[in-house]
Every structure is written in C-alpha cells, then in structure tokens.
Design a protein around this motif. Sequence first.
Motif, PDB file in Angstrom:
ATOM      1  N   GLY A   8       0.766  -1.232   0.000  1.00 25.33           N
ATOM      2  CA  GLY A   8       0.000   0.000   0.000  1.00 25.33           C
ATOM      3  C   GLY A   8       0.797   1.282   0.000  1.00 25.33           C
ATOM      4  O   GLY A   8       0.224   2.366  -0.038  1.00 25.33           O
ATOM      5  N   GLY A   9       2.103   1.199   0.036  1.00 25.92           N
ATOM      6  CA  GLY A   9       2.900   2.413  -0.001  1.00 25.92           C
ATOM      7  C   GLY A   9       2.863   3.065  -1.375  1.00 25.92           C
ATOM      8  O   GLY A   9       2.303   2.529  -2.328  1.00 25.92           O
ATOM      9  N   GLY A  10       3.474   4.251  -1.468  1.00 25.23           N
ATOM     10  CA  GLY A  10       3.517   4.937  -2.747  1.00 25.23           C
ATOM     11  C   GLY A  10       3.867   6.391  -2.585  1.00 25.23           C
ATOM     12  O   GLY A  10       4.310   6.834  -1.518  1.00 25.23           O
ATOM     13  N   LEU A  11       3.643   7.135  -3.656  1.00 24.85           N
ATOM     14  CA  LEU A  11       3.916   8.567  -3.694  1.00 24.85           C
ATOM     15  C   LEU A  11       2.593   9.323  -3.614  1.00 24.85           C
ATOM     16  O   LEU A  11       1.647   9.013  -4.340  1.00 24.85           O
ATOM     17  N   SER A  17      -3.819  11.061   1.206  1.00 20.09           N
ATOM     18  CA  SER A  17      -4.049   9.905   2.064  1.00 20.09           C
ATOM     19  C   SER A  17      -3.497   8.637   1.420  1.00 20.09           C
ATOM     20  O   SER A  17      -3.431   8.532   0.190  1.00 20.09           O
ATOM     21  N   LEU A  18      -3.125   7.702   2.264  1.00 16.68           N
ATOM     22  CA  LEU A  18      -2.732   6.363   1.846  1.00 16.68           C
ATOM     23  C   LEU A  18      -3.212   5.391   2.900  1.00 16.68           C
ATOM     24  O   LEU A  18      -3.313   5.743   4.086  1.00 16.68           O
ATOM     25  N   ARG A  19      -3.452   4.154   2.484  1.00 17.47           N
ATOM     26  CA  ARG A  19      -3.761   3.103   3.440  1.00 17.47           C
ATOM     27  C   ARG A  19      -2.766   1.970   3.255  1.00 17.47           C
ATOM     28  O   ARG A  19      -2.671   1.387   2.177  1.00 17.47           O
ATOM     29  N   LEU A  20      -2.050   1.667   4.322  1.00 16.42           N
ATOM     30  CA  LEU A  20      -1.130   0.551   4.326  1.00 16.42           C
ATOM     31  C   LEU A  20      -1.824  -0.683   4.876  1.00 16.42           C
ATOM     32  O   LEU A  20      -2.655  -0.593   5.778  1.00 16.42           O
ATOM     33  N   SER A  21      -1.459  -1.835   4.333  1.00 17.86           N
ATOM     34  CA  SER A  21      -2.011  -3.107   4.790  1.00 17.86           C
ATOM     35  C   SER A  21      -0.894  -4.010   5.271  1.00 17.86           C
ATOM     36  O   SER A  21       0.208  -3.990   4.720  1.00 17.86           O
ATOM     37  N   CYS A  22      -1.184  -4.806   6.278  1.00 20.85           N
ATOM     38  CA  CYS A  22      -0.239  -5.783   6.805  1.00 20.85           C
ATOM     39  C   CYS A  22      -0.987  -7.113   6.940  1.00 20.85           C
ATOM     40  O   CYS A  22      -1.800  -7.274   7.851  1.00 20.85           O
ATOM     41  N   ASP A  90       6.387  12.726   6.938  1.00 23.86           N
ATOM     42  CA  ASP A  90       5.908  11.358   7.062  1.00 23.86           C
ATOM     43  C   ASP A  90       6.628  10.416   6.098  1.00 23.86           C
ATOM     44  O   ASP A  90       6.430   9.193   6.150  1.00 23.86           O
ATOM     45  N   THR A  91       7.431  10.970   5.213  1.00 22.18           N
ATOM     46  CA  THR A  91       8.172  10.152   4.250  1.00 22.18           C
ATOM     47  C   THR A  91       9.116   9.203   4.971  1.00 22.18           C
ATOM     48  O   THR A  91       9.937   9.624   5.789  1.00 22.18           O
ATOM     49  N   ALA A  92       8.978   7.912   4.674  1.00 28.96           N
ATOM     50  CA  ALA A  92       9.775   6.883   5.345  1.00 28.96           C
ATOM     51  C   ALA A  92       9.421   5.518   4.766  1.00 28.96           C
ATOM     52  O   ALA A  92       8.444   5.389   4.016  1.00 28.96           O
ATOM     53  N   VAL A  93      10.211   4.531   5.141  1.00 33.38           N
ATOM     54  CA  VAL A  93       9.805   3.146   4.934  1.00 33.38           C
ATOM     55  C   VAL A  93       8.979   2.738   6.155  1.00 33.38           C
ATOM     56  O   VAL A  93       9.434   2.912   7.289  1.00 33.38           O
ATOM     57  N   TYR A  94       7.803   2.227   5.920  1.00 32.07           N
ATOM     58  CA  TYR A  94       6.900   1.825   6.993  1.00 32.07           C
ATOM     59  C   TYR A  94       6.944   0.310   7.155  1.00 32.07           C
ATOM     60  O   TYR A  94       6.836  -0.434   6.168  1.00 32.07           O
ATOM     61  N   TYR A  95       7.094  -0.112   8.403  1.00 30.04           N
ATOM     62  CA  TYR A  95       7.191  -1.532   8.722  1.00 30.04           C
ATOM     63  C   TYR A  95       6.051  -1.960   9.635  1.00 30.04           C
ATOM     64  O   TYR A  95       5.725  -1.266  10.603  1.00 30.04           O
ATOM     65  N   CYS A  96       5.497  -3.119   9.353  1.00 28.82           N
ATOM     66  CA  CYS A  96       4.571  -3.774  10.255  1.00 28.82           C
ATOM     67  C   CYS A  96       5.380  -4.663  11.186  1.00 28.82           C
ATOM     68  O   CYS A  96       6.352  -5.296  10.746  1.00 28.82           O
ATOM     69  N   ALA A  97       5.013  -4.713  12.447  1.00 33.18           N
ATOM     70  CA  ALA A  97       5.761  -5.496  13.423  1.00 33.18           C
ATOM     71  C   ALA A  97       4.809  -6.189  14.386  1.00 33.18           C
ATOM     72  O   ALA A  97       3.693  -5.704  14.618  1.00 33.18           O
ATOM     73  N   ALA A  98       5.262  -7.281  14.965  1.00 35.65           N
ATOM     74  CA  ALA A  98       4.433  -8.021  15.911  1.00 35.65           C
ATOM     75  C   ALA A  98       5.290  -8.634  17.014  1.00 35.65           C
ATOM     76  O   ALA A  98       6.496  -8.856  16.837  1.00 35.65           O
ATOM     77  N   ARG A  99       4.651  -8.872  18.157  1.00 36.24           N
ATOM     78  CA  ARG A  99       5.308  -9.524  19.286  1.00 36.24           C
ATOM     79  C   ARG A  99       4.262 -10.357  20.009  1.00 36.24           C
ATOM     80  O   ARG A  99       3.070 -10.052  19.933  1.00 36.24           O
ATOM     81  N   GLN A 118       8.626  -6.695   5.432  1.00 38.77           N
ATOM     82  CA  GLN A 118       9.724  -6.262   4.579  1.00 38.77           C
ATOM     83  C   GLN A 118       9.780  -4.744   4.405  1.00 38.77           C
ATOM     84  O   GLN A 118      10.774  -4.209   3.942  1.00 38.77           O
ATOM     85  N   GLY A 119       8.711  -4.061   4.778  1.00 36.96           N
ATOM     86  CA  GLY A 119       8.665  -2.612   4.663  1.00 36.96           C
ATOM     87  C   GLY A 119       8.051  -2.150   3.359  1.00 36.96           C
ATOM     88  O   GLY A 119       8.130  -2.842   2.331  1.00 36.96           O
ATOM     89  N   THR A 120       7.423  -0.971   3.406  1.00 31.03           N
ATOM     90  CA  THR A 120       6.849  -0.375   2.203  1.00 31.03           C
ATOM     91  C   THR A 120       7.146   1.128   2.234  1.00 31.03           C
ATOM     92  O   THR A 120       7.009   1.780   3.274  1.00 31.03           O
ATOM     93  N   GLN A 121       7.571   1.654   1.092  1.00 27.82           N
ATOM     94  CA  GLN A 121       7.997   3.051   1.023  1.00 27.82           C
ATOM     95  C   GLN A 121       6.787   3.975   0.889  1.00 27.82           C
ATOM     96  O   GLN A 121       5.903   3.753   0.046  1.00 27.82           O
ATOM     97  N   VAL A 122       6.783   5.016   1.716  1.00 30.47           N
ATOM     98  CA  VAL A 122       5.794   6.084   1.608  1.00 30.47           C
ATOM     99  C   VAL A 122       6.557   7.381   1.369  1.00 30.47           C
ATOM    100  O   VAL A 122       7.450   7.746   2.145  1.00 30.47           O
ATOM    101  N   THR A 123       6.231   8.064   0.281  1.00 27.46           N
ATOM    102  CA  THR A 123       6.873   9.325  -0.058  1.00 27.46           C
ATOM    103  C   THR A 123       5.799  10.395  -0.196  1.00 27.46           C
ATOM    104  O   THR A 123       4.854  10.232  -0.974  1.00 27.46           O
TER     105      THR A 123
END
Length: 126
Positions: A8-11, A17-22, A90-99, A118-123
């Motif tokens: 779901g990342g992108g430019l 708005s953007l919606r990321l999915s994990c 807000d520009t970054a690589v976004y990572y989903c994480a769990a514990r 693995q991460g998704t780029q948001v620009t």
Amino acid sequence: QVQLVESGGGLVQTGGSLRLSCAASGRLFGRSAVGWFRQASGKERTFVATMRYSGASIYYSDSVKGRFTISKDSANNTVYLQMNALKPEDTAVYYCAARPEFVYTDFFEARKYDYWGQGTQVTVAS
C-alpha cells in the motif's frame, strides 16, 4: 512463527491519504501486539501506532495522532494503517511489526518486537 507482508505504499502529495495493509499469519493471539514503525533515510526506526491483536489498547505517536488510524480486519487477518493529512515529514519506509505479548511499558520500542515485515515506502511530495 509469524509472517507479516506489507503493501500500500507509494507517492502522494502533501495533504493526501494512503492506506497501508499488513497481512498477518502464524501464531498471533488476542494478547499479541501488532504495530507500525517507520524509518526515514539516515534515521532510527520510530514508533507510529500499535494495538492488541484483539483490537483493543490502541496507541499512537504524538506526531501522527489525529491523522493516522490503526485498525484490524479479523476476517482476513489484516492490520491497516490509514494515513490522512500526510506531510513531507511522514516520508519513510513503513514496517509492520508483531510480538507475542502487548506490554504497556514498552510497546513503543522497536527492539521489543520479534517479527517484522519487509517494509513499504511512503513518499510525501511537498
């Protein structure tokens, strides 16, 4: 083991708005924590949002509070990060994480999470 796959990342332009999915699979339970972190180029990975896998105990960083929303679709084991009013910072690589366990005292610490996507780029363009 837990597998996490982001998409779901992108430019996007400032204010957009953007919606990321994990997509999550493996040994996650209601007491587990699933969250989002981000890492800008040359900077440390920082906390964005987290929640219990049950959908409770939702927390946000101050920098995204009121703009981002974390949620979960139990039907397809997917955690979302809806990002509105995006800013260039807000520009970054976004990572989903769990514990395995949600812990109130350190849910914001990246080093406490055991599983990562693995991460998704948001620009965000200014």
